[in-house]
Structures are given as C-alpha cells and as structure tokens.
Design a protein around this motif. Structure first.
Motif, mmCIF file in Angstrom:
data_model
loop_
_atom_site.group_PDB
_atom_site.id
_atom_site.type_symbol
_atom_site.label_atom_id
_atom_site.label_comp_id
_atom_site.label_asym_id
_atom_site.label_seq_id
_atom_site.Cartn_x
_atom_site.Cartn_y
_atom_site.Cartn_z
ATOM 1 N N ILE A 118 4.319 14.717 -0.200
ATOM 2 C CA ILE A 118 6.089 15.791 1.185
ATOM 3 C C ILE A 118 5.817 14.102 1.195
ATOM 4 N N PRO A 119 5.112 13.061 1.688
ATOM 5 C CA PRO A 119 5.006 12.227 1.772
ATOM 6 C C PRO A 119 6.008 11.440 1.459
ATOM 7 N N LEU A 120 6.276 11.423 -0.143
ATOM 8 C CA LEU A 120 6.959 10.966 -1.254
ATOM 9 C C LEU A 120 8.852 10.892 -1.022
ATOM 10 N N VAL A 121 9.018 12.305 -0.525
ATOM 11 C CA VAL A 121 10.266 13.259 -1.368
ATOM 12 C C VAL A 121 10.590 12.439 0.378
ATOM 13 N N GLN A 122 9.848 12.096 1.750
ATOM 14 C CA GLN A 122 10.487 11.686 3.284
ATOM 15 C C GLN A 122 10.835 9.760 3.107
ATOM 16 N N ARG A 123 9.838 9.189 1.636
ATOM 17 C CA ARG A 123 9.676 8.132 2.214
ATOM 18 C C ARG A 123 11.001 7.182 1.681
ATOM 19 N N TRP A 124 12.473 8.168 1.512
ATOM 20 C CA TRP A 124 13.426 7.997 0.834
ATOM 21 C C TRP A 124 14.636 8.184 2.288
ATOM 22 N N LEU A 125 14.232 8.902 2.903
ATOM 23 C CA LEU A 125 14.786 10.051 3.856
ATOM 24 C C LEU A 125 14.774 8.278 4.899
ATOM 25 N N PRO A 126 16.084 8.199 5.142
ATOM 26 C CA PRO A 126 16.763 6.966 6.442
ATOM 27 C C PRO A 126 15.418 6.157 7.360
ATOM 28 N N VAL A 162 0.770 -1.699 -0.120
ATOM 29 C CA VAL A 162 -0.277 0.269 0.016
ATOM 30 C C VAL A 162 0.742 0.865 0.464
ATOM 31 N N ARG A 163 2.222 0.887 0.911
ATOM 32 C CA ARG A 163 3.380 1.882 0.739
ATOM 33 C C ARG A 163 3.516 2.642 -1.004
ATOM 34 N N ASN A 164 3.125 1.695 -1.991
ATOM 35 C CA ASN A 164 4.175 2.369 -3.041
ATOM 36 C C ASN A 164 2.672 2.537 -3.552
ATOM 37 N N ALA A 179 2.123 6.514 -3.283
ATOM 38 C CA ALA A 179 3.272 6.790 -3.951
ATOM 39 C C ALA A 179 2.991 7.054 -5.474
ATOM 40 N N LEU A 180 2.218 5.612 -6.293
ATOM 41 C CA LEU A 180 2.197 5.851 -7.569
ATOM 42 C C LEU A 180 0.957 6.993 -7.035
ATOM 43 N N VAL A 181 -0.011 7.294 -6.241
ATOM 44 C CA VAL A 181 -1.393 8.052 -6.415
ATOM 45 C C VAL A 181 -0.568 9.716 -6.359
ATOM 46 N N ALA A 182 -0.359 10.103 -5.197
ATOM 47 C CA ALA A 182 0.635 10.838 -5.193
ATOM 48 C C ALA A 182 1.224 11.497 -6.190
ATOM 49 N N THR A 183 2.524 10.619 -7.248
ATOM 50 C CA THR A 183 2.865 11.123 -8.515
ATOM 51 C C THR A 183 1.887 11.460 -9.670
ATOM 52 N N PHE A 184 0.575 10.829 -9.662
ATOM 53 C CA PHE A 184 -0.519 11.084 -10.144
ATOM 54 C C PHE A 184 -0.430 13.057 -10.472
ATOM 55 N N VAL A 185 -0.474 12.695 -8.791
ATOM 56 C CA VAL A 185 -1.485 13.866 -8.749
ATOM 57 C C VAL A 185 0.021 15.288 -8.981
ATOM 58 N N VAL A 186 0.981 14.772 -9.059
ATOM 59 C CA VAL A 186 2.236 16.175 -9.321
ATOM 60 C C VAL A 186 2.091 15.655 -10.707
ATOM 61 N N LEU A 187 2.076 14.378 -11.170
ATOM 62 C CA LEU A 187 1.879 14.983 -13.027
ATOM 63 C C LEU A 187 0.681 15.454 -13.795
#
Lengths: 317, 210
Positions: free
Chosen positions: A89-97, A6-8, A11-19
């Motif tokens: 924002i979570p799109l960016v955050q998910r890559w943080l350690p 579900v995490r991915n 991310a897909l939905v949020a990316t779609f919004v940005v696109l």
C-alpha cells in the motif's frame, strides 16, 4: 556518492515482494502472497484473516494456530516492520501529494535546525538569540513535562485509536456473519488480486467486471480515504497491540550526539519525520507510542547528527 | 498548549467517526453478502459450503499451487461473498486429485492455511463430488449426430457413455465433477457454442443447482 534514501530502499523491497508474488503465480511454487506465505510449517498467515476465520468458524485449527504463532513471534521481534517494508500500500501512497509535501517540509525544517545550531555554536549574538528564543517559546508546550534537554524516561504508553475500533468491528463481524468480512475489502488482498486478474487477462484473456471493481475499491480506499494506514487498517492495529510487548529494534537516541541533549537545541526533526506520529525523544507526549514503530528508519535517516539507531536488543540505560 | 488540546480533541472525535463508520461498513457488507451469491464448484474439500465460507481468507493459495491450473478465482459475477474464493476453472485444467503430482493427495487441500478445504480421512476421488457434468444438447456435436466422442474417451471414471444414436449421456452416479470432459470439449473450437468464450457443450455444475 549519496547514500540511497531509506524511503526508496523500502519501496524497492516492497516492489520486490510484489514481483516475487507475481513470479510465484507464474511458476506455481505455491509460496502464496502475503495473505498466507510459505510452505508447510514454515509459513505465515495474515493475523487478521486467521483470527477472523477462527472466530467465524468457531473452531481451533492447529495449522492456522501454528502459522499465527509464527506471525506473533515475527511481530514481537520486528514490530510493525511489515507496514513499512512489505505492505504494497505505501508503494501507492508515496505518490500522493500529502506524502510529497511532508517530505518537502521536512527538508526545510532540517535546514533551519542545522542553521540554528551551527550559528549558536559559533557564538553569534543578538539576531540568533532572538530566533533561538522564539523557537524555545514555540516548543515549550511539548516539552513541559520533562523540561528542556532531558529525555522522557517513562516508557511509551500504548494508545488506541480508530484502527483498533475497526479491528474490533472486523473480528466481531466475522463472528456474527460467519465469514471473514474484512477480507472482501482488504486493500492488501485486493492489490494481489488485481495483480492476478491482470496477469490472467493477458495469459488467458479472462475478462470480468472484477477487473474494474477491485481497482475502483482500491482507489477509493487509498485516495479518497488517504489516511487508511493511520486511521483504518485493522492489520496495523493488531500488530501494534502485539508489538506493545516487543523490546527489540526500538528506536534509541544516543544522547551524546542528539542536538537536544548535547546542544540544548529544540530539534524535533525525528518526530516530524516519523510517519507513525511517534516522537522518539518524547514518546509519552506523541500521538502514538513506540509500539506503533514500523521500523521504517525515517528518523534514522532524518537525524542531522545520526544519533538514532534501532538496536536489535535494548541497550542498558 | 491550547494547540495540543485542540488536536487531541479533534483526534478523539475523528477517531470515533472513522472507527464507527468503518465498523458500520463492515457490518453492512456482512449483511449484503447473504444476497446474490451463487453456488460454484469448489476444489476438493470445499464441498461443505458453510465450513468453506467461514474459513476461506481469500488467499488464493490453492489456486496457485494447483499443478493442473484447474482452480481459478470466483469473480463479482459469482456473488459478493464468493469474490476471490477458489472456483474450478475447467477450461484451463481438470482435477485428477493430484494423482500425478502428489500421489493422489490434492495439493490444494494440503496448502490451505485455514483448512477451508478439508477432505475426510477416507476421501477418494470417487467419493468427493465437486459437481456433476451437464450436457448442453443444442451445443453438443455428438447430439447433432456428428459422431464426436471426445468427452466419452476423456472421462477417467467411465461416467459418460454413448446412447443408441451415439449421443453422449452422463451417468450421474459415476460423475464426480473432475472436469476432464469440460476440459477437452471441442464445441467451442468448432463454433457450435453461442455466448461466452469459456462456454462448453459439457460443463460441470455445482451440486445444488445441477
């Protein structure tokens, strides 16, 4: 085949919004970005921006109030779903350690719980009783108020924190200085602004210091203050306040399946999985009440026996 | 139990620190913004500066919807308060009050979600003054007696005329700052402009500084 995490999916939905916003920018549809999306009456507006503007101008604007009402209804139905599904924002955050470490910890925890349960059901003796016993010792504290194996029945209380203080500061500063101050630093707005600046850089060769300053502010906000969503974001705070009155899409545990109620296990996987600090089993004891639920479905995904669902209307109990 | 109390305690202090620090930053920014913001040409309806600034939530909807791409965004160079607010970008397009696209009702004004852009009921292109065109005489080809009259022909309001030596002059009482002249000015392509890339020999300047 493994189901998509579900995490991915989020991310897909949020990316779609940005696109979608980027495509809107190019095609001049006028749909806008998340600060104010939609056309005419079928439009939404950022509630923090709208309230700030109303307070700063000290006037009631019908157009803005209608859009605000639309947003309030959406929040009443879907709670803070924006935070998990739309916000960039979570799109960016998910890559943080931090976030990666948490995911790994959860995996380990899940394995150990499943092991414990399967061993105790296969009625092994001494060694498992000991590990089981130790776990009970550990967890007693958090279950003290309602006892092992039962559900907290009292509704989740709303808990205020630093985000709500900052929400107050946001609205007050708008009223005092006469303009929406927070909009200047809002990372959501800055994300879409940076997107636009990059697009204009390539389309028109438009250069500006803003192209450097916005990303720097964004990096400061999201990397240096890693806990933006949890401690600072006034938008999340406002939505959590409205969502307090919401009864729809609340996480619900099927007691017949849940390891805690059916097997007497001390499984806390759903609580650990929740990024908002809600313990679905014991909402009263957790850091946040259910009003903070962002419908991210992490608990649904994490539950080893699939006991959690988010029903559109609460089931009678 | 001891563990939980400590967490709860720590949370309280951190809550307070984060909350207060956040509020202080916001108030600091609110104060800072009064310094160093410059006047910029706003889209139609954004002429009352106090009204506009108090309501604009920097959503950029007006910029997106403009059919002529005449609206851009202000940058940090235009002052902190103006960042991400709409600013006329005449090098990409000029404002015809959406005569073609929306029968003379500016789309930016109707798209604004907070009425930061707000036109009076009886607004006509002639009465909404976005800015005034100003000619840079050392850059203008006409003023170097090269016979250029592109801006004169482009002006929909006959607000630019040629003087006896065929040099363009702006008639300020007729100019509403639509930017058609700035949009067509060829001084840049002809290399008579020094400095920034978007520079033109005729530019619309906001009212206060014009």
């Amino acid at each position: 085949m493994r189901r998509m995490k579900v995490r991915n999916l989020r991310a897909l939905v949020a990316t779609f919004v940005v696109l979608a916003v980027a495509i809107g920018y190019v095609t001049v549809t006028g749909l806008g970005n998340v600060c104010a999306a939609g056309v005419g009456l079928v439009s939404s507006i950022c509630p923090v921006g709208a309230l700030s503007a109303l307070l700063a101008s000290k006037t009631l604007i019908p157009r803005t109030l209608v859009a605000l009402a639309v947003v309030a209804v959406l929040i009443l139905i879907f709670g803070r779903a924006f935070c998990a599904w739309i916000c960039p924002i979570p799109l960016v955050q998910r890559w943080l350690p931090d976030h990666r470490r948490r995911a790994q910890e959860l995996e380990v925890e899940t394995k150990s719980v499943i092991e414990t349960v399967s061993r105790s059901t296969s009625e092994d003796t001494d060694a498992d009783a000991r590990t089981g016993g130790k776990r009970i010792e550990d967890e007693k504290g958090s279950c003290a108020s309602c006892g092992e194996g039962t559900t907290c029945t009292a509704g989740a209380k709303m808990k205020l924190d630093s985000r709500h203080l900052i929400l107050g500061g946001t609205l007050l500063s708008a009223a005092v200085f006469g303009f929406p101050v927070f909009c200047l630093v809002c990372p959501i707005g800055l994300t879409f602004a940076t997107l636009l600046l990059v697009m204009r850089l390539f389309a028109f060769g438009e250069t500006t210091w803003t192209l450097l300053v916005f990303p720097v502010i964004l990096i400061l906000e999201l990397v240096v203050f890693r806990t933006w969503c949890r401690r600072i974001c006034p938008l999340g705070a406002l939505m959590s306040l409205i969502a307090g009155a919401s009864k729809t899409f609340r996480p619900h545990i099927d007691d017949e399946r849940c390891l805690v109620t059916s097997k007497g296990s001390l499984c806390r996987i759903c609580a650990k999985a929740c990024p908002e600090g809600i313990d679905v089993r014991h909402p009263d004891l957790s850091r946040h009440g259910v009003n903070e639920c962002s419908k991210c479905l992490e608990c649904v995904d994490a539950c080893p026996v699939h006991a959690i669902s988010l029903p559109p209307v609460p089931s009678r109990k | 139990m001891v563990d939980m109390e400590q967490t709860a305690h720590g949370m309280m202090r951190r809550t307070f620190v984060f909350g207060t620090a956040g509020c202080l930053v916001l108030f600091g920014m609110g104060g800072l913004a009064y310094m160093g913001s410059t006047e910029v040409c706003r889209p139609p309806g954004g002429q009352d500066d106090d009204h506009f600034t108090s309501l604009c939530i920097h959503c950029e909807k007006c910029r997106e919807i403009c059919p002529n791409s005449a609206i851009g965004t202000a940058h940090i160079e235009d002052g902190l308060l103006n960042v991400r607010t709409p600013k006329m970008a005449y090098s990409y397009g000029w404002c015809d009050f959406c005569e073609e696209a929306n029968a003379g009702v500016p789309l930016c004004e109707s798209a604004c979600p907070t009425t930061a852009l707000l036109l009076p009921e009886d607004a006509r292109p002639e009465t909404v003054i976005i800015g005034k065109a100003v000619i840079n005489r050392s850059w203008c080809l006409g003023w170097q007696l090269m016979g250029c009259r592109i801006c004169v022909d482009a002006c929909p309001y006959q607000a630019i005329e040629l003087d006896g030596d065929k040099r363009p002059m702006v008639k300020e009482d007729l100019c509403n700052g639509c930017g058609a002249c700035e949009n067509v000015c060829v001084s840049m392509e002809n290399g008579s402009v020094n400095g920034e890339e978007s520079g033109r020999a005729i530019v619309v300047e906001p009212l206060e500084s014009a």
